[in-house]
Write a protein that holds these residues in place. Structure first.
Motif, PDB file in Angstrom:
ATOM      1  N   PHE A  20      -0.539   9.291   5.598  1.00  0.00           N
ATOM      2  CA  PHE A  20       0.747   8.591   5.667  1.00  0.00           C
ATOM      3  C   PHE A  20       1.459   8.835   6.995  1.00  0.00           C
ATOM      4  O   PHE A  20       1.867   7.886   7.689  1.00  0.00           O
ATOM      5  N   GLN A  21       1.624  10.091   7.364  1.00  0.00           N
ATOM      6  CA  GLN A  21       2.398  10.362   8.579  1.00  0.00           C
ATOM      7  C   GLN A  21       1.644   9.967   9.836  1.00  0.00           C
ATOM      8  O   GLN A  21       2.263   9.515  10.816  1.00  0.00           O
ATOM      9  N   ARG A  22       0.323  10.106   9.823  1.00  0.00           N
ATOM     10  CA  ARG A  22      -0.438   9.662  10.984  1.00  0.00           C
ATOM     11  C   ARG A  22      -0.337   8.142  11.133  1.00  0.00           C
ATOM     12  O   ARG A  22      -0.275   7.622  12.266  1.00  0.00           O
ATOM     13  N   CYS A  23      -0.317   7.421  10.019  1.00  0.00           N
ATOM     14  CA  CYS A  23      -0.170   5.968  10.089  1.00  0.00           C
ATOM     15  C   CYS A  23       1.185   5.577  10.678  1.00  0.00           C
ATOM     16  O   CYS A  23       1.289   4.595  11.425  1.00  0.00           O
ATOM     17  N   PHE A  24       2.216   6.329  10.353  1.00  0.00           N
ATOM     18  CA  PHE A  24       3.532   6.050  10.929  1.00  0.00           C
ATOM     19  C   PHE A  24       3.503   6.270  12.443  1.00  0.00           C
ATOM     20  O   PHE A  24       4.096   5.505  13.207  1.00  0.00           O
ATOM     21  N   GLU A  25       2.788   7.321  12.875  1.00  0.00           N
ATOM     22  CA  GLU A  25       2.649   7.571  14.309  1.00  0.00           C
ATOM     23  C   GLU A  25       1.875   6.435  14.985  1.00  0.00           C
ATOM     24  O   GLU A  25       2.235   5.985  16.092  1.00  0.00           O
ATOM     25  N   LEU A  26       0.809   5.979  14.326  1.00  0.00           N
ATOM     26  CA  LEU A  26       0.035   4.867  14.886  1.00  0.00           C
ATOM     27  C   LEU A  26       0.887   3.602  14.977  1.00  0.00           C
ATOM     28  O   LEU A  26       0.787   2.836  15.956  1.00  0.00           O
ATOM     29  N   ALA A  27       1.728   3.376  13.966  1.00  0.00           N
ATOM     30  CA  ALA A  27       2.606   2.202  13.999  1.00  0.00           C
ATOM     31  C   ALA A  27       3.615   2.304  15.127  1.00  0.00           C
ATOM     32  O   ALA A  27       3.962   1.294  15.764  1.00  0.00           O
ATOM     33  N   SER A  65       0.814  -1.218   0.000  1.00  0.00           N
ATOM     34  CA  SER A  65       0.000   0.000   0.000  1.00  0.00           C
ATOM     35  C   SER A  65       0.849   1.269   0.000  1.00  0.00           C
ATOM     36  O   SER A  65       0.335   2.367  -0.236  1.00  0.00           O
ATOM     37  N   LEU A  66       2.144   1.116   0.260  1.00  0.00           N
ATOM     38  CA  LEU A  66       3.068   2.259   0.237  1.00  0.00           C
ATOM     39  C   LEU A  66       3.984   2.222  -0.977  1.00  0.00           C
ATOM     40  O   LEU A  66       4.874   3.071  -1.104  1.00  0.00           O
ATOM     41  N   SER A  67       3.766   1.250  -1.876  1.00  0.00           N
ATOM     42  CA  SER A  67       4.673   1.027  -2.998  1.00  0.00           C
ATOM     43  C   SER A  67       3.934   1.130  -4.321  1.00  0.00           C
ATOM     44  O   SER A  67       2.706   0.991  -4.400  1.00  0.00           O
ATOM     45  N   GLY A  68       4.713   1.354  -5.392  1.00  0.00           N
ATOM     46  CA  GLY A  68       4.156   1.356  -6.727  1.00  0.00           C
ATOM     47  C   GLY A  68       4.056  -0.045  -7.281  1.00  0.00           C
ATOM     48  O   GLY A  68       4.457  -1.021  -6.632  1.00  0.00           O
ATOM     49  N   PRO A  69       3.536  -0.176  -8.510  1.00  0.00           N
ATOM     50  CA  PRO A  69       3.353  -1.515  -9.115  1.00  0.00           C
ATOM     51  C   PRO A  69       4.647  -2.305  -9.229  1.00  0.00           C
ATOM     52  O   PRO A  69       4.640  -3.525  -9.139  1.00  0.00           O
ATOM     53  N   GLY A  70       5.782  -1.611  -9.408  1.00  0.00           N
ATOM     54  CA  GLY A  70       7.058  -2.313  -9.547  1.00  0.00           C
ATOM     55  C   GLY A  70       7.763  -2.614  -8.245  1.00  0.00           C
ATOM     56  O   GLY A  70       8.856  -3.187  -8.250  1.00  0.00           O
ATOM     57  N   GLY A  71       7.159  -2.214  -7.124  1.00  0.00           N
ATOM     58  CA  GLY A  71       7.761  -2.492  -5.828  1.00  0.00           C
ATOM     59  C   GLY A  71       8.565  -1.354  -5.238  1.00  0.00           C
ATOM     60  O   GLY A  71       9.002  -1.429  -4.080  1.00  0.00           O
ATOM     61  N   ALA A  72       8.802  -0.282  -5.999  1.00  0.00           N
ATOM     62  CA  ALA A  72       9.533   0.870  -5.472  1.00  0.00           C
ATOM     63  C   ALA A  72       8.629   1.689  -4.558  1.00  0.00           C
ATOM     64  O   ALA A  72       7.396   1.680  -4.719  1.00  0.00           O
ATOM     65  N   PRO A  73       9.183   2.401  -3.604  1.00  0.00           N
ATOM     66  CA  PRO A  73       8.332   3.236  -2.747  1.00  0.00           C
ATOM     67  C   PRO A  73       7.685   4.343  -3.564  1.00  0.00           C
ATOM     68  O   PRO A  73       8.287   4.901  -4.488  1.00  0.00           O
ATOM     69  N   LEU A  74       6.439   4.670  -3.247  1.00  0.00           N
ATOM     70  CA  LEU A  74       5.765   5.777  -3.908  1.00  0.00           C
ATOM     71  C   LEU A  74       6.504   7.089  -3.634  1.00  0.00           C
ATOM     72  O   LEU A  74       7.193   7.221  -2.607  1.00  0.00           O
ATOM     73  N   ARG A  96       5.264   9.868  -2.698  1.00  0.00           N
ATOM     74  CA  ARG A  96       4.783  10.430  -1.422  1.00  0.00           C
ATOM     75  C   ARG A  96       5.290   9.623  -0.233  1.00  0.00           C
ATOM     76  O   ARG A  96       5.459  10.167   0.859  1.00  0.00           O
ATOM     77  N   THR A  97       5.544   8.339  -0.418  1.00  0.00           N
ATOM     78  CA  THR A  97       6.117   7.540   0.662  1.00  0.00           C
ATOM     79  C   THR A  97       7.496   8.079   1.028  1.00  0.00           C
ATOM     80  O   THR A  97       7.839   8.228   2.217  1.00  0.00           O
ATOM     81  N   VAL A  98       8.283   8.372   0.016  1.00  0.00           N
ATOM     82  CA  VAL A  98       9.627   8.915   0.263  1.00  0.00           C
ATOM     83  C   VAL A  98       9.525  10.299   0.879  1.00  0.00           C
ATOM     84  O   VAL A  98      10.206  10.616   1.868  1.00  0.00           O
ATOM     85  N   LYS A  99       8.669  11.143   0.296  1.00  0.00           N
ATOM     86  CA  LYS A  99       8.579  12.542   0.720  1.00  0.00           C
ATOM     87  C   LYS A  99       7.991  12.694   2.120  1.00  0.00           C
ATOM     88  O   LYS A  99       8.438  13.545   2.904  1.00  0.00           O
ATOM     89  N   LEU A 100       6.989  11.876   2.460  1.00  0.00           N
ATOM     90  CA  LEU A 100       6.251  12.078   3.706  1.00  0.00           C
ATOM     91  C   LEU A 100       6.660  11.131   4.827  1.00  0.00           C
ATOM     92  O   LEU A 100       6.424  11.440   6.003  1.00  0.00           O
ATOM     93  N   ILE A 101       7.252   9.977   4.478  1.00  0.00           N
ATOM     94  CA  ILE A 101       7.587   9.008   5.528  1.00  0.00           C
ATOM     95  C   ILE A 101       9.094   8.760   5.592  1.00  0.00           C
ATOM     96  O   ILE A 101       9.727   9.007   6.627  1.00  0.00           O
ATOM     97  N   VAL A 102       9.665   8.278   4.505  1.00  0.00           N
ATOM     98  CA  VAL A 102      11.065   7.836   4.560  1.00  0.00           C
ATOM     99  C   VAL A 102      12.004   8.978   4.920  1.00  0.00           C
ATOM    100  O   VAL A 102      12.814   8.864   5.855  1.00  0.00           O
ATOM    101  N   GLY A 116      -9.471  15.708  -0.259  1.00  0.00           N
ATOM    102  CA  GLY A 116      -8.056  15.530   0.015  1.00  0.00           C
ATOM    103  C   GLY A 116      -7.505  14.216  -0.509  1.00  0.00           C
ATOM    104  O   GLY A 116      -8.240  13.278  -0.837  1.00  0.00           O
ATOM    105  N   HIS A 117      -6.184  14.153  -0.603  1.00  0.00           N
ATOM    106  CA  HIS A 117      -5.506  12.943  -1.076  1.00  0.00           C
ATOM    107  C   HIS A 117      -5.168  12.057   0.122  1.00  0.00           C
ATOM    108  O   HIS A 117      -4.518  12.503   1.065  1.00  0.00           O
ATOM    109  N   PRO A 118      -5.616  10.799   0.129  1.00  0.00           N
ATOM    110  CA  PRO A 118      -5.391   9.941   1.296  1.00  0.00           C
ATOM    111  C   PRO A 118      -3.925   9.818   1.700  1.00  0.00           C
ATOM    112  O   PRO A 118      -3.613   9.768   2.901  1.00  0.00           O
ATOM    113  N   GLN A 119      -3.029   9.747   0.728  1.00  0.00           N
ATOM    114  CA  GLN A 119      -1.611   9.612   1.093  1.00  0.00           C
ATOM    115  C   GLN A 119      -1.122  10.849   1.828  1.00  0.00           C
ATOM    116  O   GLN A 119      -0.425  10.745   2.841  1.00  0.00           O
TER     117      GLN A 119
END
Length: 456
Positions: free
Chosen positions: A114-121, A31-40, A42-48, A107-110
């Motif tokens: 994204f960052q709230r999900c990281f906090e929940l994790a 759910s955080l990756s693109g079709p090829g397996g790379a991080p999205l 927004r995943t890089v920008k907002l989480i990684v 709004g865009h779900p990502q």
């Protein structure tokens, strides 16, 4: 698992190191990756980057290209966060399901989750039994704050004492650990490159080869110039008069950014003197499309590192635009005094346009008059603005580039960069025209009132 092999001394793109480390984490991140397996993206920008790598605290990992030691460090950070990232992906799936159930579409779900999900994790690990109720509550909370993109949401976010104290510590660490270069040669090289590109900007048939602008960006001249400017108190633009920072700071050198708690449009300080709150206040106030922005937690985390980056910007193409704009600004000469650097073709185009303005002609007459402003000082103040046009120009340019940086909108070629530079010049000129007209109107009204016969 060992880090990816890398020849000794070879520098790798940071994006490639992140991609390799991410793929090595295995399944569970779909759910955080693109079709090829790379991080999205927004995943890089907002989480990684802001939550795992945290370049504000690790400036050695902030560069676009990393040496072997830095690559191994970045790889290790991502792999060590594997369990939390997998839990983040599961929380994101749960929040999206709750969003659909509640019928929320704004709004865009990502961006929102994204960052709230990281906090929940971080707090709960993987979603426990019964986590659906918590997920729904989180989604409703975010929706209640207008997608988390308001000044009030920013105030609430920074009002948390623990969060504010953490951000202040991160700002202090990032500012203290800034990579600084000796800088004199870097500044001179950047300014020389800017002059060459400005000559191409204003020449109708003299555009450089397509790779010229790209080469300046790839060489990192903007970032190098920004690092040199941190320690500079002398002229770097090839002329006397304008300060090194061209009004981007009112200090001899930019101060360490503070967190802040409020802002007013009427009293905003120079761009590089603004608090974290003031920087984001401008973005939120001026944004016509807030849905393009990350929610406030993401905005704040990214701005913490950005405010301590060279020239207060992350993107290298935007830093290069600051250098181009500075070189253009110090050659602006609306009054035709002959001062300044240049001229390049860009200077001739902008200065010629300004000198044809009736308001500028009036101001020019005042500068040579023994009584510059018989009307009481208002027009003389406007004339003074034309003697230092770089101040208003650079302030407006930086704000525009900062807005693009927040939205991840680089300037991909010289034509797009020149469109911004020239657009800011036109905007400053039109603003000055409006102020002169307003002053003349007010002075005319006052004069007419004074000339009216008084009643007996």
């Amino acid at each position: 698992m060992p880090p990816p092999s890398q020849p000794t001394g070879e520098r790798l793109p940071r994006a490639l190191v992140i991609d390799r480390a991410w793929r090595a984490l295995g399944s569970g991140l779909e759910s955080l990756s693109g079709p090829g397996g790379a991080p999205l993206t927004r995943t890089v920008k907002l989480i990684v980057l802001p939550l795992v790598v945290r370049p504000a605290l690790r400036p050695e990992l902030a560069a676009d290209f990393l040496g072997p030691g830095q690559s191994e460090h970045l790889d290790a950070l991502i792999r060590e966060s594997g369990a939390r990232l997998t839990a983040t992906a599961r929380w994101f799936t749960l929040l999206k399901k709750a969003r659909r159930t509640l019928g929320i579409v704004q709004g865009h779900p990502q961006d929102l989750y994204f960052q709230r999900c990281f906090e929940l994790a971080a707090e709960h690990g993987a979603p426990p039994a019964g986590a659906q109720e918590l997920a729904a509550a989180v989604v409703e909370e975010i929706a209640d704050t207008a997608d988390g993109r308001t000044v009030d949401a920013l105030k609430d976010h920074l009002a948390d004492a623990d969060r504010s104290a953490r951000l202040d510590r991160e700002l202090a660490a990032a500012w203290e650990n800034r990579p600084r270069d000796p800088g004199a040669d870097d500044a001179a090289t950047a300014v020389a490159s800017a002059a060459e590109l400005l000559e191409a900007c204003g020449a109708p048939d003299g555009a450089p080869a397509p790779d010229t602008y790209a080469a300046v960006v790839a060489a990192g001249h903007g970032g190098r110039f920004g690092r040199a400017l941190w320690g500079s108190e002398s002229a770097v633009w090839g002329c006397d008069g304008p300060p090194a920072h061209l009004g981007l700071t009112a200090r001899r050198r930019p101060p360490r950014p503070e967190v802040g708690w409020g802002a007013s449009t009427a009293t905003l300080p120079a761009p590089l003197d603004r608090t974290l709150f003031e920087r984001l206040f401008v973005v939120l106030q001026s944004s016509a499309r807030r849905e393009e922005l990350p929610a406030v937690p993401g905005l704040v985390e990214r701005e913490t590192g950005r405010s301590c980056a060279p020239l207060g910007l992350y993107d290298e193409s935007l830093r290069v635009a600051v250098v181009l704009g500075g070189q253009l600004a110090v050659g602006l000469d609306p009054l035709g005094t002959g001062r300044g650097v240049g001229p390049t073709a860009a200077h001739r185009a902008v200065n010629g346009r300004w000198r044809r303005e009736a308001s500028v002609l009036r101001a020019r007459r005042m500068t040579v008059s023994p009584h510059p402003d018989p009307d009481g000082g208002v027009l003389d103040a406007l004339a003074r603005d034309l003697r230092t046009p770089w101040a208003a120009y650079m302030r407006r340019l930086w704000v525009r580039l900062h807005g693009r940086d927040v939205r991840d909108a680089p300037l991909t070629d010289l034509a797009s960069a020149w469109a911004v530079l020239d657009g800011v010049a036109r905007s400053v000129m039109m603003d000055h025209r409006a102020r002169v007209r307003s002053a003349l109107r007010n002075l005319g009204t006052a004069t007419a009132a004074a000339d009216e016969p008084r009643s007996a």
